[in-house]
Write a protein that holds these residues in place. Structure first.
Motif, PDB file in Angstrom:
ATOM      1  N   LEU A  98      19.912  28.291  52.981  1.00  0.00           N
ATOM      2  CA  LEU A  98      20.186  26.857  52.933  1.00  0.00           C
ATOM      3  C   LEU A  98      20.145  26.259  54.334  1.00  0.00           C
ATOM      4  O   LEU A  98      19.552  25.199  54.560  1.00  0.00           O
ATOM      5  CB  LEU A  98      21.551  26.611  52.288  1.00  0.00           C
ATOM      6  CG  LEU A  98      22.010  25.158  52.147  1.00  0.00           C
ATOM      7  CD1 LEU A  98      21.058  24.383  51.248  1.00  0.00           C
ATOM      8  CD2 LEU A  98      23.432  25.107  51.591  1.00  0.00           C
ATOM      9  N   ALA A  99      20.765  26.956  55.297  1.00  0.00           N
ATOM     10  CA  ALA A  99      20.790  26.451  56.670  1.00  0.00           C
ATOM     11  C   ALA A  99      19.402  26.468  57.293  1.00  0.00           C
ATOM     12  O   ALA A  99      19.051  25.584  58.081  1.00  0.00           O
ATOM     13  CB  ALA A  99      21.750  27.282  57.514  1.00  0.00           C
ATOM     14  N   SER A 100      18.603  27.477  56.945  1.00  0.00           N
ATOM     15  CA  SER A 100      17.269  27.616  57.529  1.00  0.00           C
ATOM     16  C   SER A 100      16.221  26.801  56.784  1.00  0.00           C
ATOM     17  O   SER A 100      15.094  26.656  57.273  1.00  0.00           O
ATOM     18  CB  SER A 100      16.843  29.096  57.514  1.00  0.00           C
ATOM     19  OG  SER A 100      17.783  29.911  58.168  1.00  0.00           O
ATOM     20  N   LYS A 101      16.593  26.308  55.598  1.00  0.00           N
ATOM     21  CA  LYS A 101      15.657  25.560  54.736  1.00  0.00           C
ATOM     22  C   LYS A 101      14.409  26.396  54.445  1.00  0.00           C
ATOM     23  O   LYS A 101      13.277  25.915  54.513  1.00  0.00           O
ATOM     24  CB  LYS A 101      15.276  24.222  55.383  1.00  0.00           C
ATOM     25  CG  LYS A 101      16.456  23.280  55.582  1.00  0.00           C
ATOM     26  CD  LYS A 101      16.038  21.959  56.190  1.00  0.00           C
ATOM     27  CE  LYS A 101      17.251  21.047  56.375  1.00  0.00           C
ATOM     28  NZ  LYS A 101      16.896  19.736  57.005  1.00  0.00           N
ATOM     29  N   ARG A 102      14.665  27.654  54.146  1.00  0.00           N
ATOM     30  CA  ARG A 102      13.584  28.587  53.833  1.00  0.00           C
ATOM     31  C   ARG A 102      13.896  29.310  52.535  1.00  0.00           C
ATOM     32  O   ARG A 102      15.050  29.425  52.123  1.00  0.00           O
ATOM     33  CB  ARG A 102      13.417  29.611  54.963  1.00  0.00           C
ATOM     34  CG  ARG A 102      12.921  29.024  56.263  1.00  0.00           C
ATOM     35  CD  ARG A 102      13.125  29.988  57.418  1.00  0.00           C
ATOM     36  NE  ARG A 102      12.498  31.282  57.204  1.00  0.00           N
ATOM     37  CZ  ARG A 102      12.677  32.343  57.992  1.00  0.00           C
ATOM     38  NH1 ARG A 102      13.509  32.253  59.033  1.00  0.00           N
ATOM     39  NH2 ARG A 102      12.068  33.486  57.739  1.00  0.00           N
ATOM     40  N   ALA A 103      12.867  29.811  51.893  1.00  0.00           N
ATOM     41  CA  ALA A 103      13.040  30.591  50.672  1.00  0.00           C
ATOM     42  C   ALA A 103      13.642  31.950  51.016  1.00  0.00           C
ATOM     43  O   ALA A 103      13.535  32.432  52.152  1.00  0.00           O
ATOM     44  CB  ALA A 103      11.702  30.773  49.973  1.00  0.00           C
ATOM     45  N   VAL A 104      14.286  32.562  50.030  1.00  0.00           N
ATOM     46  CA  VAL A 104      14.873  33.882  50.221  1.00  0.00           C
ATOM     47  C   VAL A 104      13.765  34.928  50.185  1.00  0.00           C
ATOM     48  O   VAL A 104      13.133  35.149  49.148  1.00  0.00           O
ATOM     49  CB  VAL A 104      15.928  34.169  49.145  1.00  0.00           C
ATOM     50  CG1 VAL A 104      16.410  35.618  49.252  1.00  0.00           C
ATOM     51  CG2 VAL A 104      17.101  33.210  49.265  1.00  0.00           C
TER      52      VAL A 104
END
Length: 224
Positions: free
Chosen positions: A202-208
């Motif tokens: 969420l903080a990185s705004k990236r997919a897992v």
């Protein structure tokens, strides 16, 4: 420095509906049949075998029926007192109780016997093998004792995927493979990693993904 927000996902759902029993059907059936005055029950097994989940599910089950439940573990501050009108006493991870909590647990056991309460306790070994004061160890072993068997790898995968789906996380097979090849099948630890991964994504705004997981672990100083 990037700020990591507080988790916005739902807390783990510790209910019987989300509990995978695996080879522990006998223990589950027994605790579901407990009533006032039942002999105390002791559940033991290694970390990740579902002891705390089962206890929390049992607490919810009794509370939904209108009963008051007393829950005590090694992190419960002293002094320990039962609720006003208790029906069920739960003692989790008894092997972690210090001297003060062992004394408090024994006192609650005596009070529970006087009031006819159902009692369920957990530990990482049978009561006879726990390094506890003798009178408490004897009380813990009074009634039926069940050894809980950890979930199989397939069952752990199912739990992780179900929890990820509930949180809205797209958890791919390669991420699960990475977790299970580097960490024990300890659901407490794996759920903590899943919580952290959710926050980090969420903080990185990236997919897992596996690279994101490796980055999170590296930032925490954990082995990758």
């Amino acid at each position: 420095m990037k700020q990591i927000p507080l988790s916005l996902g739902p807390e783990p759902d510790y209910t019987f509906d989300t509990l995978l029993t695996g080879a522990n059907t006998a223990a589950l059936t027994h605790v579901l049949g407990l009533g006032a005055g039942s002999p105390p029950v002791f559940l033991w097994g290694p970390p990740g075998s579902g002891k705390t989940h089962l206890l929390r599910a049992l607490a919810q089950h009794w509370q939904h029926a209108g009963a008051q439940v007393g829950w005590y573990d090694a992190d419960t501050p002293l002094p320990w007192e039962l609720p006003t009108h208790p029906s069920l006493l739960l003692l989790d991870d008894t092997q972690r109780f210090d001297d003060g909590r062992q004394h408090a647990a024994f006192a609650l056991f005596v009070e529970a016997a006087t009031l006819g309460l159902a009692v369920v306790s957990t530990g990482t070994a049978p009561p006879v093998d726990l390094e506890l004061r003798e009178d408490l160890r004897t009380r813990l072993g009074w009634g039926p004792t069940f050894a809980l068997v950890p979930l199989s790898e397939a069952e752990v995968r199912a739990v992780l995927r179900r929890e990820a789906d509930r949180r809205g996380i797209a958890l791919t097979d390669d991420v699960i493979d990475y977790l299970l090849t580097r960490y024990a099948r300890d659901l407490k630890h794996l759920m903590t990693l899943l919580d952290g991964l959710d926050e980090f994504a969420l903080a990185s705004k990236r997919a897992v993904t596996v690279p994101l997981l490796r980055q999170m672990l590296a930032d925490q100083g954990a082995p990758v």
